[in-house]
Motif scaffolding. Structure first.
Motif, short mmCIF file in Angstrom:
data_model
loop_
_atom_site.label_atom_id
_atom_site.label_comp_id
_atom_site.label_asym_id
_atom_site.label_seq_id
_atom_site.Cartn_x
_atom_site.Cartn_y
_atom_site.Cartn_z
N SER A 83 30.88 34.94 1.63
CA SER A 83 31.75 36.06 2.00
C SER A 83 33.09 35.57 2.51
O SER A 83 34.15 36.14 2.17
CB SER A 83 31.07 36.92 3.06
OG SER A 83 29.91 37.56 2.55
N SER A 105 35.17 34.21 -0.41
CA SER A 105 35.61 35.34 -1.23
C SER A 105 36.77 36.07 -0.58
O SER A 105 37.77 36.41 -1.24
CB SER A 105 34.44 36.30 -1.47
OG SER A 105 34.85 37.39 -2.26
N THR A 106 36.68 36.32 0.72
CA THR A 106 37.75 37.01 1.44
C THR A 106 39.05 36.21 1.40
O THR A 106 40.13 36.76 1.17
CB THR A 106 37.34 37.25 2.91
OG1 THR A 106 36.20 38.11 2.94
CG2 THR A 106 38.47 37.90 3.69
#
Length: 364
Positions: free
Chosen positions: A185, A188-189
């Motif tokens: 996560s 990805s951010t």
């Protein structure tokens, strides 16, 4: 090995985008050197060392790699910047100077409130010539900064202009941000928020194999850093008991806590930073409110007696997939092989064919 082409391999001129993270009391210069010899790139840890002890480590590394005195040392050093902030500026500069005088190829900075200050010092000290009056050459280590959130990454990219971002997720062993999202996560951010053309993003936290790295490269990361996996090597500083504890652990064995730091008296970490290790009786005592002095006594007795239930064993959440001790150089090759296979499998999905892709180079 098939040479992979990512922003990280280009930055460090390495074959595979696989790093060994710096690990105080655990990794060491031999592991770092073997990872570099294997085609990746290894970091050793300044950790709690003084400048003299760090200098000896880097001298050991230079001799281990049989390098000339003025050659760039193809490993990196990781600093706990809150430790630099605990001492006076002269002593902090002395600690950094050890790496600069040794001409390490990279410096990894983490866990502090004044990281920009140390980056500025490193850049000024290596701006034009070496710090030695006897030579005249350009030298500047690549600067890696470890982050646990998007806000931290934005500062590192926009204000500090770092060479690489190490994105550490919540699954990581050792110390990290208790507020961090998962590795996937977080990466990805960063990739969807940071401006294009920025520094390479290196994923770390809970990784155990090359297939995971292939997935992260497909996501857009430039490479990955392993910690726990390189502790299960003959070259690491972990004892046989600690390694055996890792081999017996599974995905449910780890816990995030400051209990280990209270037991070791290694407090002083920035707010929100704690450590992930193997849950044992030491942590149960901590959680049950046992007096800290007794906790420290039990740790000392446990280490002396070789009792793993009273020892500190750092480990990430991927530890359950690690079932053997492998030489660090060989381990890099194994991770790389699985990484390449994963990338080739993705190619098959894309073109829908079943043809042999063993000759396909991975260029990202």
């Amino acid at each position: 090995m098939t040479r992979l082409n990512t922003a990280l391999t280009r930055l460090l001129n390495i074959t595979t985008p696989v790093l060994c993270a710096p690990m105080a009391f655990a990794g060491g210069p031999k592991v770092a050197c073997e990872v570099t010899k294997g085609g990746g790139f290894g970091f050793t840890a300044a950790g709690y060392l003084d400048s003299q002890a760090l200098g000896k480590q880097l001298s050991t590394a230079r001799a281990y790699l049989n390098l000339e005195p003025n050659a760039v040392l193809p490993i990196g050093v990781g600093y706990l910047t809150w430790k630099l902030e605990q001492v006076d500026e002269k002593e902090a500069h002395k600690m950094l100077d050890v790496s600069l005088d040794s001409k390490v190829q990279a410096v990894w900075l983490a866990f502090g409130t004044q990281i920009g200050r140390w980056i500025e010092y490193i850049r000024k000290a290596t701006a034009v010539t070496s710090r030695s009056t006897e030579t005249n050459y350009e030298y500047a280590p690549k600067i890696f900064v470890q982050i646990n959130s998007l806000d931290e990454a934005l500062v590192a990219v926009n204000d500090w202009k770092v060479d690489a971002i190490v994105a550490q997720g919540l699954e990581a062993g050792g110390h990290g941000g208790s507020y961090a999202p998962s590795t996937f996560s977080l990466v990805s951010t960063l990739l969807t928020t940071l401006p294009p053309g920025g520094p390479p993003i290196i994923a770390t936290g809970g990784l155990s194999n090359g297939t995971q790295v292939a997935a992260l490269l497909t996501l857009g990361a430039a490479g990955a850093a392993f910690g726990t996996r390189f502790l299960l090597t003959p070259e690491s500083d972990y004892t046989d008991l600690q390694k055996d504890t890792l081999l017996k652990a599974d995905a449910k064995s780890t816990v995030r806590t400051l209990g280990f730091d209270h037991a070791r008296n290694t407090l002083g970490w920035p707010q929100g930073i704690d450590g992930r290790g193997i849950r044992n009786e030491l942590i149960e005592d901590y959680e049950n409110g046992v007096d800290v002095n007794l906790l420290r006594e039990k740790l000392r007795d446990g280490v002396k007696a070789g009792d793993p239930s009273r020892m500190v064993v750092w480990a990430g959440q991927g530890v359950g997939e690690m079932k053997e001790i492998v030489k660090a150089e060989v381990l890099v090759h194994e991770i790389h092989k699985a990484l390449v296979k994963g990338l080739q499998n993705q190619h098959l999905i894309l073109d829908g064919s079943s043809k042999d892709t063993s000759k396909i180079p991975a260029s990202l």
